[in-house]
Design an enzyme around this catalytic site. Structure first.
Site, short mmCIF file in Angstrom:
data_model
loop_
_atom_site.label_atom_id
_atom_site.label_comp_id
_atom_site.label_asym_id
_atom_site.label_seq_id
_atom_site.Cartn_x
_atom_site.Cartn_y
_atom_site.Cartn_z
N GLN A 115 -30.87 43.82 8.19
CA GLN A 115 -30.13 45.04 7.84
C GLN A 115 -30.38 45.40 6.39
O GLN A 115 -29.91 46.42 5.91
CB GLN A 115 -28.63 44.79 8.03
N VAL A 117 -32.28 46.48 2.94
CA VAL A 117 -33.27 47.51 2.62
C VAL A 117 -34.11 47.09 1.42
O VAL A 117 -34.88 47.87 0.89
CB VAL A 117 -32.55 48.86 2.32
N HIS A 133 -32.34 49.20 8.81
CA HIS A 133 -31.73 50.24 7.97
C HIS A 133 -32.71 50.83 6.96
O HIS A 133 -32.30 51.43 5.97
CB HIS A 133 -30.49 49.67 7.25
N CYS A 165 -42.57 71.13 4.18
CA CYS A 165 -41.50 72.02 4.63
C CYS A 165 -40.54 72.42 3.53
O CYS A 165 -39.63 73.22 3.76
CB CYS A 165 -40.73 71.37 5.79
N SER A 204 -21.73 40.30 7.60
CA SER A 204 -20.30 40.30 7.92
C SER A 204 -20.07 40.74 9.37
O SER A 204 -18.93 40.77 9.84
CB SER A 204 -19.54 41.22 6.96
N ASN A 228 -23.06 31.41 7.23
CA ASN A 228 -22.24 32.28 6.37
C ASN A 228 -21.14 31.43 5.74
O ASN A 228 -20.48 30.67 6.44
CB ASN A 228 -21.61 33.40 7.22
N PRO A 229 -20.93 31.53 4.44
CA PRO A 229 -19.86 30.73 3.82
C PRO A 229 -18.47 31.18 4.28
O PRO A 229 -17.50 30.44 4.13
CB PRO A 229 -20.03 30.97 2.32
P1 NAD Z 1 -21.98 42.64 3.93
O1 NAD Z 1 -22.01 42.89 2.45
O2 NAD Z 1 -21.02 43.35 4.77
O3 NAD Z 1 -21.71 41.08 4.16
C1 NAD Z 1 -22.40 40.08 3.50
C2 NAD Z 1 -22.07 38.75 4.18
O4 NAD Z 1 -22.86 37.75 3.57
C3 NAD Z 1 -20.61 38.33 4.04
O5 NAD Z 1 -20.11 37.95 5.31
C4 NAD Z 1 -20.67 37.11 3.10
O6 NAD Z 1 -19.70 36.14 3.41
C5 NAD Z 1 -22.06 36.60 3.37
N1 NAD Z 1 -22.68 35.86 2.27
C6 NAD Z 1 -22.47 35.99 0.94
N2 NAD Z 1 -23.27 35.15 0.26
C7 NAD Z 1 -24.00 34.48 1.18
C8 NAD Z 1 -25.01 33.49 1.09
N3 NAD Z 1 -25.43 33.04 -0.11
N4 NAD Z 1 -25.56 33.01 2.23
C9 NAD Z 1 -25.16 33.48 3.45
N5 NAD Z 1 -24.19 34.42 3.59
C10 NAD Z 1 -23.63 34.91 2.46
O7 NAD Z 1 -23.48 42.80 4.43
P2 NAD Z 1 -24.09 43.29 5.82
O8 NAD Z 1 -23.39 42.59 6.95
O9 NAD Z 1 -25.54 43.13 5.66
O10 NAD Z 1 -23.73 44.84 5.96
C11 NAD Z 1 -23.86 45.67 4.86
C12 NAD Z 1 -24.76 46.88 5.00
O11 NAD Z 1 -25.13 47.16 3.66
C13 NAD Z 1 -26.05 46.70 5.72
O12 NAD Z 1 -26.16 47.81 6.51
C14 NAD Z 1 -27.16 46.74 4.66
O13 NAD Z 1 -28.15 47.70 5.00
C15 NAD Z 1 -26.51 47.23 3.42
N6 NAD Z 1 -26.80 46.44 2.19
C16 NAD Z 1 -28.07 45.97 1.95
C17 NAD Z 1 -28.33 45.21 0.81
C18 NAD Z 1 -29.73 44.67 0.60
O14 NAD Z 1 -30.70 45.27 1.04
N7 NAD Z 1 -29.87 43.50 -0.04
C19 NAD Z 1 -27.31 44.93 -0.11
C20 NAD Z 1 -26.04 45.43 0.16
C21 NAD Z 1 -25.79 46.17 1.33
ZN ZN Z 2 -40.49 68.00 5.05
#
Ligand code: NAD
Ligand code: ZN
Length: 261
Positions: A115, A117, A133, A165, A204, A228-229
């Site tokens: 998920q 980016v 995403h 466009c 999450s 996941n912690p």
């Molecule tokens: P989220 O932020 O909702 O959840 C992150 C999860 O990771 C939490 O449950 C947390 O407990 C866990 N976590 C934290 N540290 C960790 C570690 N060291 N090891 C394992 N788990 C750990 O993220 P999501 O579920 O990916 O949803 C968020 C949306 O936001 C997605 O659609 C994503 O596209 C976007 N997003 C992307 C980035 C990126 O590209 N790095 C950053 C932030 C958000």
């Molecule tokens: Zn265009």
């Protein structure tokens, strides 16, 4: 003090025991799917959206990550994305990303769905990553979706237009309320349904349709492992919970796979 260290010792012994059980349970698995979320990049220094230092604590998503927000204030949205790109330019893949690159060689079929980016899986050497995403380093036209791979920074005061466009150039990421690329999500669903092993890592498990992939895989017979912690809405479904960081446990699993190969 003594209690705390005893508690930590007990916990790490418990985690070791779960890892041993996991390695035992997955030794005959052939088709592995991994879904990652922002948590796997947290150890690289990319903020998650919902953690304590989450981006959403400073900005409201509906102000920034929607088509409506972009139409209303594309300058603000581009400022935010430039800032996020700057953050991502300074970070490197971590041990969790590298471990998942190595996972691929231990299974007949391996699919990595993210998920995120940030492109860190590809930078770590993983191939054919399904980026549900999109990717923050790509741009596209708001109107005709034509892809723009330009290294020039977008100046929020002077957003370029599509040469075909005339539409505004935007980041190639999926915003709230937008559809996922049908081919990418279809492939993610079909691989998940064929999997005999599914890892949900650092997510999450709140954002659908990605959040439905682990339960779909479990329904069609996969062993479900969560890394996941924290507890998530998925935790109660998992066959094994590795309640720790991705960078901490994934290299240990790779070592275990190496030893039993
Ligand atoms: P989220 O932020 O909702 O959840 C992150 C999860 O990771 C939490 O449950 C947390 O407990 C866990 N976590 C934290 N540290 C960790 C570690 N060291 N090891 C394992 N788990 C750990 O993220 P999501 O579920 O990916 O949803 C968020 C949306 O936001 C997605 O659609 C994503 O596209 C976007 N997003 C992307 C980035 C990126 O590209 N790095 C950053 C932030 C958000
Ligand atoms: Zn265009």
């Amino acid at each position: 003090m003594i209690d705390i260290s005893v508690g930590q010792y007990r916990y790490s012994a418990y985690l070791e025991a779960v890892i041993t059980e996991v390695l035992q349970a997955i030794r005959h698995c052939r088709r592995c799917v991994v879904l990652t979320g922002a948590g796997i990049s947290a150890e690289s220094g990319v903020p998650t959206f919902r953690g304590d230092d989450g981006l959403w604590n400073k900005f409201r998503p509906e102000e920034l990550a929607t088509v409506d927000a972009f139409m209303a204030n594309s300058k603000l949205v581009w400022e935010w994305y430039n800032w996020r790109r700057d953050v991502m330019d300074t970070v490197q893949p971590n041990a969790g990303h590298y471990a998942l690159r190595d996972f691929a060689e231990y299974f007949e079929n391996f699919t990595l769905i993210t998920q995120n980016v940030d492109g860190l899986h590809t930078r770590a050497g993983s191939e054919n990553v399904l980026e549900l995403h999109g990717n923050i380093n790509r741009n596209k036209c708001l109107d005709c979706n034509r892809e723009y791979i330009e290294s020039d920074e977008i100046k929020p005061d002077k957003i370029p237009s599509c040469t075909y466009c005339g539409g505004k150039i935007r980041p190639d990421v999926v915003w709230f309320g937008e559809m996922l690329d049908p081919q990418v999500i279809q492939k993610a669903i079909s691989e998940s349904e064929k999997a005999d092993l599914f890892f949900s890592i650092g997510t999450s498990a709140l954002v659908h349709p990605a959040a439905s992939l682990p339960s779909g895989a479990k329904r069609t017979g996969a062993i479900l492992i969560e890394v996941n912690p924290e507890i998530t809405p998925l935790s109660h479904l998992a066959d094994f919970r590795l309640q720790s960081t991705a960078g901490g446990v994934l290299p240990q699993i790779v070592r275990g796979l190496q030893e039993s190969a």
